[in-house]
Write a protein that holds these residues in place. Structure first.
Motif, PDB file in Angstrom:
ATOM      1  N   THR A 132       3.940  39.862  63.582  1.00  0.00           N
ATOM      2  CA  THR A 132       3.435  41.208  63.302  1.00  0.00           C
ATOM      3  C   THR A 132       2.018  41.087  62.758  1.00  0.00           C
ATOM      4  O   THR A 132       1.773  40.362  61.801  1.00  0.00           O
ATOM      5  CB  THR A 132       4.327  41.941  62.280  1.00  0.00           C
ATOM      6  OG1 THR A 132       5.683  41.891  62.730  1.00  0.00           O
ATOM      7  CG2 THR A 132       3.896  43.382  62.125  1.00  0.00           C
ATOM      8  N   ASN A 133       1.101  41.811  63.372  1.00  0.00           N
ATOM      9  CA  ASN A 133      -0.317  41.718  63.029  1.00  0.00           C
ATOM     10  C   ASN A 133      -0.720  42.855  62.096  1.00  0.00           C
ATOM     11  O   ASN A 133      -0.705  44.027  62.484  1.00  0.00           O
ATOM     12  CB  ASN A 133      -1.144  41.767  64.322  1.00  0.00           C
ATOM     13  CG  ASN A 133      -2.621  41.506  64.074  1.00  0.00           C
ATOM     14  OD1 ASN A 133      -3.068  41.447  62.943  1.00  0.00           O
ATOM     15  ND2 ASN A 133      -3.373  41.360  65.142  1.00  0.00           N
ATOM     16  N   TYR A 134      -1.090  42.507  60.857  1.00  0.00           N
ATOM     17  CA  TYR A 134      -1.528  43.506  59.875  1.00  0.00           C
ATOM     18  C   TYR A 134      -3.028  43.389  59.582  1.00  0.00           C
ATOM     19  O   TYR A 134      -3.497  43.835  58.537  1.00  0.00           O
ATOM     20  CB  TYR A 134      -0.741  43.346  58.571  1.00  0.00           C
ATOM     21  CG  TYR A 134       0.719  43.724  58.684  1.00  0.00           C
ATOM     22  CD1 TYR A 134       1.114  45.044  58.873  1.00  0.00           C
ATOM     23  CD2 TYR A 134       1.704  42.742  58.604  1.00  0.00           C
ATOM     24  CE1 TYR A 134       2.457  45.390  58.975  1.00  0.00           C
ATOM     25  CE2 TYR A 134       3.056  43.072  58.700  1.00  0.00           C
ATOM     26  CZ  TYR A 134       3.416  44.405  58.890  1.00  0.00           C
ATOM     27  OH  TYR A 134       4.749  44.736  58.993  1.00  0.00           O
ATOM     28  N   THR A 135      -3.782  42.772  60.498  1.00  0.00           N
ATOM     29  CA  THR A 135      -5.203  42.552  60.233  1.00  0.00           C
ATOM     30  C   THR A 135      -6.071  43.755  60.610  1.00  0.00           C
ATOM     31  O   THR A 135      -7.230  43.815  60.227  1.00  0.00           O
ATOM     32  CB  THR A 135      -5.718  41.336  61.016  1.00  0.00           C
ATOM     33  OG1 THR A 135      -5.637  41.612  62.416  1.00  0.00           O
ATOM     34  CG2 THR A 135      -4.915  40.088  60.672  1.00  0.00           C
ATOM     35  N   THR A 173      -5.763  33.108  64.694  1.00  0.00           N
ATOM     36  CA  THR A 173      -7.036  33.818  64.695  1.00  0.00           C
ATOM     37  C   THR A 173      -6.806  35.208  65.268  1.00  0.00           C
ATOM     38  O   THR A 173      -6.204  35.352  66.327  1.00  0.00           O
ATOM     39  CB  THR A 173      -8.081  33.082  65.565  1.00  0.00           C
ATOM     40  OG1 THR A 173      -8.206  31.745  65.092  1.00  0.00           O
ATOM     41  CG2 THR A 173      -9.437  33.768  65.492  1.00  0.00           C
ATOM     42  N   SER A 174      -7.296  36.218  64.565  1.00  0.00           N
ATOM     43  CA  SER A 174      -7.158  37.589  65.042  1.00  0.00           C
ATOM     44  C   SER A 174      -8.515  38.269  64.995  1.00  0.00           C
ATOM     45  O   SER A 174      -9.199  38.233  63.984  1.00  0.00           O
ATOM     46  CB  SER A 174      -6.170  38.359  64.168  1.00  0.00           C
ATOM     47  OG  SER A 174      -6.036  39.683  64.628  1.00  0.00           O
ATOM     48  N   GLY A 175      -8.913  38.839  66.102  1.00  0.00           N
ATOM     49  CA  GLY A 175     -10.203  39.518  66.158  1.00  0.00           C
ATOM     50  C   GLY A 175     -11.372  38.561  66.166  1.00  0.00           C
ATOM     51  O   GLY A 175     -12.526  38.967  66.043  1.00  0.00           O
ATOM     52  N   ILE A 193      13.070  35.871  62.410  1.00  0.00           N
ATOM     53  CA  ILE A 193      12.127  35.611  61.320  1.00  0.00           C
ATOM     54  C   ILE A 193      10.843  36.369  61.617  1.00  0.00           C
ATOM     55  O   ILE A 193      10.314  36.295  62.722  1.00  0.00           O
ATOM     56  CB  ILE A 193      11.821  34.106  61.209  1.00  0.00           C
ATOM     57  CG1 ILE A 193      13.103  33.330  60.868  1.00  0.00           C
ATOM     58  CG2 ILE A 193      10.743  33.836  60.162  1.00  0.00           C
ATOM     59  CD1 ILE A 193      12.955  31.825  60.923  1.00  0.00           C
ATOM     60  N   GLU A 194      10.347  37.104  60.618  1.00  0.00           N
ATOM     61  CA  GLU A 194       9.100  37.837  60.804  1.00  0.00           C
ATOM     62  C   GLU A 194       7.938  37.010  60.264  1.00  0.00           C
ATOM     63  O   GLU A 194       7.957  36.551  59.126  1.00  0.00           O
ATOM     64  CB  GLU A 194       9.126  39.195  60.102  1.00  0.00           C
ATOM     65  CG  GLU A 194       7.841  39.982  60.348  1.00  0.00           C
ATOM     66  CD  GLU A 194       7.871  41.392  59.772  1.00  0.00           C
ATOM     67  OE1 GLU A 194       6.807  42.030  59.746  1.00  0.00           O
ATOM     68  OE2 GLU A 194       8.948  41.838  59.347  1.00  0.00           O
ATOM     69  N   LEU A 195       6.940  36.839  61.102  1.00  0.00           N
ATOM     70  CA  LEU A 195       5.710  36.150  60.706  1.00  0.00           C
ATOM     71  C   LEU A 195       4.615  37.195  60.610  1.00  0.00           C
ATOM     72  O   LEU A 195       4.148  37.729  61.612  1.00  0.00           O
ATOM     73  CB  LEU A 195       5.342  35.085  61.754  1.00  0.00           C
ATOM     74  CG  LEU A 195       4.029  34.310  61.532  1.00  0.00           C
ATOM     75  CD1 LEU A 195       4.042  33.595  60.188  1.00  0.00           C
ATOM     76  CD2 LEU A 195       3.821  33.312  62.656  1.00  0.00           C
ATOM     77  N   SER A 196       4.251  37.548  59.386  1.00  0.00           N
ATOM     78  CA  SER A 196       3.278  38.609  59.152  1.00  0.00           C
ATOM     79  C   SER A 196       1.875  38.018  59.050  1.00  0.00           C
ATOM     80  O   SER A 196       1.593  37.203  58.175  1.00  0.00           O
ATOM     81  CB  SER A 196       3.610  39.370  57.868  1.00  0.00           C
ATOM     82  OG  SER A 196       4.884  39.970  57.962  1.00  0.00           O
TER      83      SER A 196
END
Length: 200
Positions: A132-135, A173-175, A193-196
């Motif tokens: 899950t991407n919170y960036t 890496t995000s963005g 399993i959630e990887l935040s």
């Protein structure tokens, strides 16, 4: 054919059958005691390859299972509070090894070899990893698995298909600007399993 030849042929046939049966029983079929011994040896030597060989073919074929197996034997070797010499017996008895980073779930199953001998092996359940991407950069992420000295790109789809028990490390890496190191521990219970992924 002479009687002497018939007797010799019969003896040879018996030797082949008995020898073949002994070979299958001792080399191909795995007793519970041998399974426990193999597990203990793998932990004592931190031998992830030997540990992985004790599992079903389906479990061995899970992507990155070699990385997971290596981290499991390291955890069992370094952190278990049970005696190392007893770890194989504890696992084959269906009990949990004390002191490890997670409570690993392994199950002993059996199959017939040549219809005669019972062979025992381990099974486990893979856990899907939900990223899950919170960036705030959307889903444009590059995920690299760095466990075991590797640096290989892995997709969200591969992660969601599930991982073998063990610890897995990632650089994400995000963005294009935020690099972060993350890890997950898989217990083998099949739970997701959630990887935040968060902004640094």
């Amino acid at each position: 054919m002479k009687k002497k030849d018939i007797i010799a042929l019969a003896i040879a046939a018996v030797v082949i059958v008995v020898g073949g049966s002994l070979f299958i029983k001792t080399r191909v079929a795995v007793s519970e005691n041998r399974l426990a011994s193999n597990i203990t040896k793998a932990v004592q030597n931190k031998d992830g390859a030997l540990f992985l060989k004790q599992f079903s073919k389906d479990n061995q074929d899970i992507k990155f299972s070699d990385i997971g197996a290596q981290s499991v034997v390291k955890d069992l070797h370094d952190n278990a509070t049970d005696p190392t010499s007893e770890i194989g017996k504890i696992i084959t008895d269906g009990r949990t090894v004390a002191g490890t980073k997670v409570d690993y779930t392994f199950k002993v199953e059996s199959k017939k070899v040549m219809g005669l001998f019972t062979s025992y092996y381990l099974t486990t359940r893979k856990s899907p990893i939900q990223v899950t991407n919170y960036t705030g950069y959307g889903d444009d992420m590059t995920i690299k698995m760095t466990s075991g000295g590797k640096n290989q790109t892995i997709t969200k789809s591969q992660l969601s298909s599930g991982l073998f028990p063990g610890r897995y490390d990632f650089d994400i890496t995000s963005g294009g600007t935020d690099d972060g190191s993350y890890w997950v521990r898989v217990a083998g219970d099949g739970g997701p399993i959630e990887l935040s992924v968060t902004e640094y």
